[in-house]
Design an enzyme around this catalytic site. Structure first.
Site, mmCIF file in Angstrom:
data_model
loop_
_atom_site.group_PDB
_atom_site.id
_atom_site.type_symbol
_atom_site.label_atom_id
_atom_site.label_comp_id
_atom_site.label_asym_id
_atom_site.label_seq_id
_atom_site.Cartn_x
_atom_site.Cartn_y
_atom_site.Cartn_z
ATOM 1 N N ARG A 249 4.381 66.871 60.425
ATOM 2 C CA ARG A 249 5.403 67.143 59.423
ATOM 3 C C ARG A 249 4.934 66.557 58.099
ATOM 4 O O ARG A 249 4.346 65.478 58.055
ATOM 5 C CB ARG A 249 6.755 66.511 59.815
ATOM 6 C CG ARG A 249 7.539 67.304 60.857
ATOM 7 C CD ARG A 249 8.076 68.592 60.268
ATOM 8 N NE ARG A 249 8.988 69.290 61.155
ATOM 9 C CZ ARG A 249 8.631 70.239 61.998
ATOM 10 N NH1 ARG A 249 7.357 70.593 62.075
ATOM 11 N NH2 ARG A 249 9.515 70.837 62.769
ATOM 12 N N GLU A 278 8.146 72.114 51.686
ATOM 13 C CA GLU A 278 7.662 73.481 51.903
ATOM 14 C C GLU A 278 8.686 74.518 51.425
ATOM 15 O O GLU A 278 9.888 74.318 51.592
ATOM 16 C CB GLU A 278 7.380 73.691 53.393
ATOM 17 C CG GLU A 278 6.270 72.788 53.911
ATOM 18 C CD GLU A 278 6.077 72.910 55.413
ATOM 19 O OE1 GLU A 278 6.788 73.719 56.058
ATOM 20 O OE2 GLU A 278 5.220 72.202 55.939
ATOM 21 N N HIS A 296 1.660 76.223 56.924
ATOM 22 C CA HIS A 296 2.416 75.825 58.115
ATOM 23 C C HIS A 296 2.331 76.912 59.194
ATOM 24 O O HIS A 296 3.330 77.484 59.618
ATOM 25 C CB HIS A 296 3.878 75.540 57.772
ATOM 26 C CG HIS A 296 4.564 74.691 58.812
ATOM 27 N ND1 HIS A 296 5.642 73.894 58.534
ATOM 28 C CD2 HIS A 296 4.329 74.526 60.147
ATOM 29 C CE1 HIS A 296 6.049 73.281 59.631
ATOM 30 N NE2 HIS A 296 5.257 73.662 60.629
#
Length: 330
Positions: A249, A278, A296
């Protein structure tokens, strides 16, 4: 005479119908289609007056929320759903959900472990190779015609035989370690507690792990407990010849400290699949050539996303039918 007001007790009173299920934010297309066509679920509007009106009308009747790990069920939304019984999470991470409030209210949460382990570990390995060997820069070197002009690409760093530190030796961390063993790497790790079933070298802190290794790979779970676990002090321990890889993360790294470390050559490079905010990526990272940036995509394969969708829906069906989750978060 006491009354049991837990989620499990409420679950057994009536059948869960479509208007008792809400989809929170965008989810996997297969899951979204099933929620609509098979369950007739509600869809939570975006924040604003429309959401306020929706919650005023439906908040009391909603018993199950289905969400992605990125969106989750936050504190404010959970408070607006007083009869919420279960949270079905698409993804292994669930740090966007208010876990503490869910625990206080006995609301179980499911996630999708195991089915994405291999693809995320593969992504970590890809980032490892791209970052140490500068493959991303090398590819751009060919595309932009620099190689064709006769210039030689700079030397990179050997990937085999490195001392690699795994920060978080869970399912994914173990899968990453197994892959790197095939490259002759020496594996070290840090966890909240030492594991008794591995011969890998254990270190008592993230800084100690970084100091002892050439590459720090972050595979720790997100959430408040791990926020900024990799801070300026840990990055200093990585050192000017060391690398950082993050497939966990974005919140686990102090992103400002990371940019500073990269800009000032306090570390050699980084490979990142996740970011703090993000899809926003700091401009400082975008401008650096010693960083590999991915959107991601750790679990982003057709096969894995299909497996995740199937497990998400299996959890939902199990809860509706039996009041239990197939893969509850322990």
């Amino acid at each position: 005479m006491s009354t049991d007001t837990s989620a499990s007790a409420r679950r057994n009173t009536t059948t869960i119908a479509g208007n008792a299920i809400v989809r929170v934010g965008p989810v996997n297309p297969t899951v979204a289609q099933a929620l609509s066509e098979d369950f007739g679920s509600l869809v939570l509007p975006a924040a604003g007056s429309e959401r306020d009106a929706f919650l005023s009308e439906h908040g009391q009747s909603i018993r199950v929320a289905v969400c992605s790990g990125k969106i989750g069920v936050d504190s404010e939304l959970m408070k607006a759903l007083p009869n919420l019984e279960a949270i079905i999470n698409f993804g292994v991470g669930y740090d966007a959900t208010d876990v503490a409030q869910a625990a206080e209210r006995n609301i179980p949460i499911s996630n999708t472990p195991d089915v994405l382990t291999d693809c995320v570990a593969d992504t970590a390995l890809g980032l490892y190779l791209m970052t140490l060997r500068s493959f991303g820069s090398a590819e751009r070197f060919v595309r932009n015609g620099t190689w064709g002009s006769g210039e030689n690409f700079p030397l990179a760093t050997r990937a085999s035989g490195k001392r690699v530190g795994i920060l978080g030796l869970g399912r994914i961390g173990q899968a990453i370690a197994s892959r790197l063993e095939a490259f002759g790497c020496e594996i070290h790790y840090h966890n909240r507690s030492e594991k008794t079933d591995t011969a890998y070298a254990y270190h008592r802190s993230a800084a100690e792990l970084a100091e002892a290794t050439d590459v720090l790979i972050i595979a720790a779970a997100g959430g408040p407990q791990s926020a900024h676990l990799v801070d300026a002090n840990v990055l200093s321990s990585v050192g000017p010849q060391g690398f950082v890889i993050n497939i966990a993360r974005g919140s686990v790294i102090d992103e400002a400290a990371l940019v500073n470390a990269l800009e000032n050559n306090l570390i050699a490079g980084a490979g990142l699949d996740v970011f703090a905010h993000e899809p926003s990526v700091p401009q400082g990272l975008l401008e650096l050539d010693n960083v590999v940036l991915l959107p991601h995509l750790g679990s982003g394969t057709h096969e894995t996303r299909a497996d995740m969708a199937a497990l998400t829906l299996e959890n939902l069906r199990s809860y509706i039918a039996e009041g239990t989750l197939v893969t509850p978060v322990s």
